[in-house]
Write an enzyme that holds these catalytic residues in place. Structure first.
Site, mmCIF file in Angstrom:
data_model
loop_
_atom_site.group_PDB
_atom_site.id
_atom_site.type_symbol
_atom_site.label_atom_id
_atom_site.label_comp_id
_atom_site.label_asym_id
_atom_site.label_seq_id
_atom_site.Cartn_x
_atom_site.Cartn_y
_atom_site.Cartn_z
ATOM 1 N N HIS A 174 -0.725 0.170 -12.014
ATOM 2 C CA HIS A 174 -1.456 0.446 -10.782
ATOM 3 C C HIS A 174 -2.624 -0.527 -10.689
ATOM 4 O O HIS A 174 -3.245 -0.858 -11.694
ATOM 5 C CB HIS A 174 -1.966 1.897 -10.776
ATOM 6 N N ASP A 177 3.719 6.918 -7.622
ATOM 7 C CA ASP A 177 4.753 6.501 -6.678
ATOM 8 C C ASP A 177 6.138 6.583 -7.301
ATOM 9 O O ASP A 177 7.120 6.910 -6.620
ATOM 10 C CB ASP A 177 4.485 5.069 -6.199
ATOM 11 N N HIS A 183 0.848 -1.194 0.000
ATOM 12 C CA HIS A 183 0.000 0.000 0.000
ATOM 13 C C HIS A 183 0.886 1.247 0.000
ATOM 14 O O HIS A 183 1.352 1.691 -1.032
ATOM 15 C CB HIS A 183 -0.919 -0.041 1.220
#
Length: 425
Positions: free
Chosen positions: A307, A365, A266
């Site tokens: 993702h 990210d 996560h």
């Protein structure tokens, strides 16, 4: 009232079960399966990937189309025209603030930035090498021991005060986690600075000399905060809602969200990006690792690409890429080995047919990890900054849950253990 009806026929039942079907303002219809319980049946949905556990007006995601909306506003427009604290107001209230409302909101947040002085003693109970997330979970949970005046979860004013306190104090706590880990004195917040500037001041300032945050870096931090503010019913947000359903105080609920976020699947994704870059180590090895990523028999994966929710380009990544380029230009970084590897991987992912066909584009990210690395923030702090950013999403969902009739969460199970048996004589 339900918009439609569905009828479900199950072997062993004489009649079909009628199930209400609801339509939201966006997204697919939702089948209300609660009537199944009265007929002795449950649904089976590991990971809750096909289950709407709540109704919410805060955030909507269309993963296939690459859409992220906060209160109906596309994330790209918010990133271009808004800032983090304005988005905080939007998530809490459902509407953008007027100029007067924003000024009042920002002023309120600034008045809550300090933490109780005794909190500094709390930090000294941890080893110096403790992970900052371990410290943050404990410190945020401990806030309930210091702020007894706003713990009535049924009082809307108390919930609002808690939201303000958490949004205001999280940068202070995050910076304290970092300062403690490197043995430097804590920096008090400065309310003459904006939210992102103040965070950088508390992170990198010291009593020996004045620290002036770079406008470019402060803007980049604000973008990181904004783009991570909320992401619908993810694991940590669902954890906060579930903890909140028990009536737990808001600080304990946010601490539970931080704990869930800590997991590498996560919130640890941007930290995993830097770990991967360090594993590759040198530009000459990039092709080798790309080949490994393509090999179905090799467990190696390129972190920061693709993702789980977005089956197209992550809409946040488009904004983050531009910000990443601005930060690297501002800092004049060209020869840093890990950043050179990252830029080459980005090029491959955008051009290589293997990645393009599978839509394994760089995600938020990937770029946020590069930015934080360039600014000088250690990888152990990446998830802490994610938690800081996501606090507004967590507290908004917690507040929404308590603003309407609710019940304690109680997932069911498919039991596969032994049947009833007698204890041996």
């Amino acid at each position: 009232m339900a918009d439609k009806k569905a009828r479900l026929t199950i072997d062993g039942l004489d009649e079909a079960i009628e199930l209400p079907v609801y339509s939201g303002t966006e997204g697919p219809d939702v089948v209300d399966v609660r009537p199944l319980t009265g007929n002795g049946r449950f649904t089976y949905d590991p990971g809750f990937v096909s289950t709407a556990a709540c109704e919410s007006k805060i955030t909507y995601i269309d993963g296939g189309a690459g859409v992220l909306l906060h209160g109906g506003y596309p994330i790209e427009q918010l990133a271009e025209h808004s800032d983090y604290l304005e988005v905080c107001y939007l998530l809490l209230n459902g509407e953008l603030p007027t100029p007067e409302q924003k000024e009042e909101f920002v002023g309120t947040i600034k008045r809550h930035t300090m933490v109780h002085e005794q909190m500094s003693d709390f930090f000294h109970g941890f080893r110096r090498d403790a992970h900052p997330m371990a410290i943050m979970v404990a410190v945020v949970g401990a806030l309930s021991a210091f702020y007894h005046d706003s713990l009535d979860i049924d009082d809307a004013y108390h919930r609002e005060v808690c939201a303000y306190r958490l949004v205001a104090k999280m940068p202070t706590i995050a910076a304290m986690c970092y300062k403690y880990s490197i043995g430097q004195p804590f920096q008090y917040p400065r309310n003459d600075l904006n939210y992102a500037e103040n965070f950088l001041h508390m992170m990198f300032g010291n009593p020996c000399e004045d620290y002036k945050p770079s406008p470019v870096l402060a803007k980049a931090m604000d973008k990181i905060f904004l783009l991570h503010a909320d992401h619908e019913q993810n694991a940590s947000t669902s954890t906060v809602r579930l903890a909140g359903s028990s009536g737990a105080n808001p600080f304990a609920c946010i601490a539970s969200g931080i704990a869930a976020l800590w997991g590498p699947a996560h919130g640890g994704a941007n930290e995993a990006v830097l770990t991967m870059l360090e594993e590759i180590g040198d530009e000459s090895k990039i092709e080798e690792f790309v080949a490994r990523a393509k090999d179905p028999n090799d467990s190696f994966r390129l972190m920061g690409f693709g993702h789980r929710v977005y089956r197209n380009f992550d809409p946040r990544a488009k904004v983050m890429k531009q910000t990443c380029d601005e930060v690297l230009a501002e800092l004049g970084i060209e020869d840093e080995p890990l950043l050179k590897i990252a830029k080459r991987l980005e090029q491959i992912a955008l051009e290589d047919e293997y990645f393009v066909q599978r839509k394994l584009y760089p995600n938020v990210d990937f770029y946020s990890g590069i930015i934080l690395k360039a600014i000088g923030i250690p990888t152990t702090m990446f998830t802490v900054i994610f938690a800081l950013s996501r606090t507004i999403g967590w507290i908004s969902h917690w507040n929404e849950f308590h603003s309407s009739p609710n019940k304690i969460g109680r997932p069911r199970q498919l039991y596969t253990g032994p049947s009833k048996r007698d204890y041996p004589a």
